[in-house]
Scaffold this motif. Structure first.
Motif, PDB file in Angstrom:
ATOM      1  N   TYR A   1     -11.227  62.070 -96.595  1.00 55.82           N
ATOM      2  CA  TYR A   1     -11.389  62.738 -95.449  1.00 55.82           C
ATOM      3  C   TYR A   1     -10.851  64.249 -95.516  1.00 55.82           C
ATOM      4  O   TYR A   1     -10.494  65.162 -94.675  1.00 55.82           O
TER       5      TYR A   1
ATOM      6  N   TYR B   1     -17.365  62.961 -89.655  1.00 60.94           N
ATOM      7  CA  TYR B   1     -15.769  63.685 -89.329  1.00 60.94           C
ATOM      8  C   TYR B   1     -15.996  65.049 -89.613  1.00 60.94           C
ATOM      9  O   TYR B   1     -15.386  65.993 -88.716  1.00 60.94           O
TER      10      TYR B   1
ATOM     11  N   LEU C   1     -17.898  62.261 -84.360  1.00 55.93           N
ATOM     12  CA  LEU C   1     -16.437  61.777 -84.638  1.00 55.93           C
ATOM     13  C   LEU C   1     -16.421  60.590 -84.145  1.00 55.93           C
ATOM     14  O   LEU C   1     -15.977  59.618 -85.006  1.00 55.93           O
TER      15      LEU C   1
ATOM     16  N   VAL D   1      -8.611  61.039 -87.875  1.00 57.25           N
ATOM     17  CA  VAL D   1     -10.231  61.183 -87.098  1.00 57.25           C
ATOM     18  C   VAL D   1      -9.926  60.795 -85.836  1.00 57.25           C
ATOM     19  O   VAL D   1     -10.546  61.241 -84.628  1.00 57.25           O
TER      20      VAL D   1
END
Length: 459
Positions: free
Chosen positions: A141, A228, A248, A261
């Motif tokens: 991420y 994301y 999201l 997240v």
């Protein structure tokens, strides 16, 4: 036919097909450019299906050069093209046709030096790809991490890594040119567009960044990481918080997501004014066992949401409902480790304590009064556990700011305090301060009068 007319048997001609191969292929091969022949040699040494990007790397060609060579070869019987589907996209791959391979192996075998060169380039690409894949697994991420689905993306990922390095050196134009080269080589690889979006965001070109993100999302709508990153962009840049929240939430449904997240989802709720949902999402982030940093972010977002919603309910004379929100914030403060309350979360707790004490003056319901006193006491206990000095913090309302002289005044519990820009914990917040702003501070009664120190802007 010429062989039969010369007295040879058809079955012998088909079994020993040198004449047939030579008749069909030699004239074609003779008219190929050297760049096209080089591509054929790389495919002889490294058989199997290869992407356009792989072949460009093996032959050290640009996107334009490899496309020209492949178009030339596609007009012959030497290679075949086929669409290869991955989980997220379709990409064209190329390999030698059986007939072309037989001809090349018999008439144009690859020399040992060239074979070593192509094999070395292939190993170099594989080693690089394995390193990039390991990075992707370690921090998927992180916006600078490249999502790589297979060997076909290794060479394009190398280019995108170079684009990021150019951007870090301040060579933004060069970085974007490299991204465009990657897009030509691998138009079905979403990271070619996502990295451009990342760079355009850094350049504050929000329109171009969104266009690149949209293209990436069209290619790979099922990528949790992309959902994301695109969603975070839409929320944090204020472009479309509603769509950002949906993306999201899609990321959270597609994969087991990290606390970051959940924090972004909570922040999106705050941007949309849904403070109830924000504190719920922040509480969920704490259950995901975040590290101290992500836990502190969750606390800051959740406690901020608690303050905003409680103040809104008090303003609407919904006192019982306001008490319920203060309780939710106190529960959040109790759920995390003490170090997660350091910084803004602690000052939001101070703000909630201040609000509770003001609310007590308006209430006559014994149960609600007892509840408020309990929640306020719990918040004070959490502050003491984090740092005993925090219970001395106060909340004030800015009454005047003299921007040119870099100082101002705040009022708290009937007393006025002077503060200077140097007293701000983050001097970047100075531009946010205006009459009516809330701040947290330590009161100091020095020889020159009442002063506010260690000032934090609260909105």
């Amino acid at each position: 036919m010429a062989g039969v007319q010369s007295g040879l048997r058809p079955e012998d001609l088909l079994r020993e097909n040198d004449l047939l191969l030579d008749f069909c292929m030699s004239n074609v091969y003779g008219h190929l450019s050297e760049s096209a022949r080089s591509v054929l040699r790389s495919m002889q040494v490294l058989p199997g299906r290869r992407s356009q990007a792989e072949l460009a790397f093996l032959n050290e060609y640009s996107a334009g050069e490899i496309q020209t060579s492949l178009l030339e070869l596609m007009s012959t019987n030497f290679i075949q093209m086929q669409g290869t589907s991955t989980d997220q996209a379709t990409e064209s791959t190329y390999q030698l046709a059986d007939f072309g391979k037989q001809y090349l192996d018999k008439k144009h075998s690859v020399g040992s030096l060239q074979r070593v060169m192509y094999e070395g380039r292939s190993r170099e690409l594989s080693d690089l790809g394995m390193r990039l894949q390991a990075e992707s697994t370690a921090s998927p991420y992180d916006p600078r991490t490249l999502d790589i689905q297979g060997p076909g993306h290794f060479s394009t990922a190398r280019l995108l890594r170079d684009a990021l390095r150019s951007y870090d050196r301040g060579e933004a134009d060069e970085a974007l040119l490299i991204c465009h080269e990657a897009q030509m080589l691998s138009p079905g690889y979403h990271e070619s567009w996502r990295i451009e979006a990342y760079i355009q965001t850094g350049l504050r070109d929000v329109s171009s960044a969104r266009a690149a993100y949209e293209r990436a999302n069209e290619i790979s709508p099922e990528s949790a990481t992309l959902c994301y990153l695109y969603g975070s962009f839409l929320v944090n840049e204020g472009v479309d918080p509603g769509l950002g929240l949906k993306l999201l939430q899609s990321a959270a449904k597609l994969a087991q997501v990290p606390p970051a997240v959940a924090n972004e989802i909570a922040w999106a709720h705050i941007q949309l004014g849904d403070f109830d949902a924000a504190i719920t999402s922040a509480s969920h982030a704490i259950t995901l066992k975040p590290d101290s940093y992500e836990g502190s972010v969750a606390m800051a977002i959740g406690m901020r949401a608690g303050v905003y919603e409680a103040e809104k309910r008090v303003a609407n004379a919904q006192y019982e409902s306001a008490v319920e929100m203060i309780e939710a914030a106190a529960n959040l403060a109790d759920s995390g480790r003490s170090e997660m309350l350091v910084g803004e979360p602690a000052d939001r707790a101070v703000q909630l304590i201040d609000l509770s004490e003001r609310l007590l003056r308006r209430m006559d319901d014994d149960f609600l009064i007892e509840s408020l006193e309990n929640f306020s006491a719990r918040l004070k206990d959490r502050l003491r556990a984090t740092d005993p000095a925090l219970v001395e913090r106060r909340v004030g309302t800015v009454t005047r700011v003299l921007q040119e002289k870099m100082y101002g005044f705040t009022r708290s519990w009937g007393r006025d305090y002077f503060f200077h820009v140097k007293e701000l914990l983050d001097e970047g917040e100075w531009s946010y301060l205006d009459s009516g702003s809330s701040i947290a501070f330590y009161p100091d009664e020095g020889q020159k009068g009442l002063r506010a120190t260690a000032v934090r802007w609260l909105g």
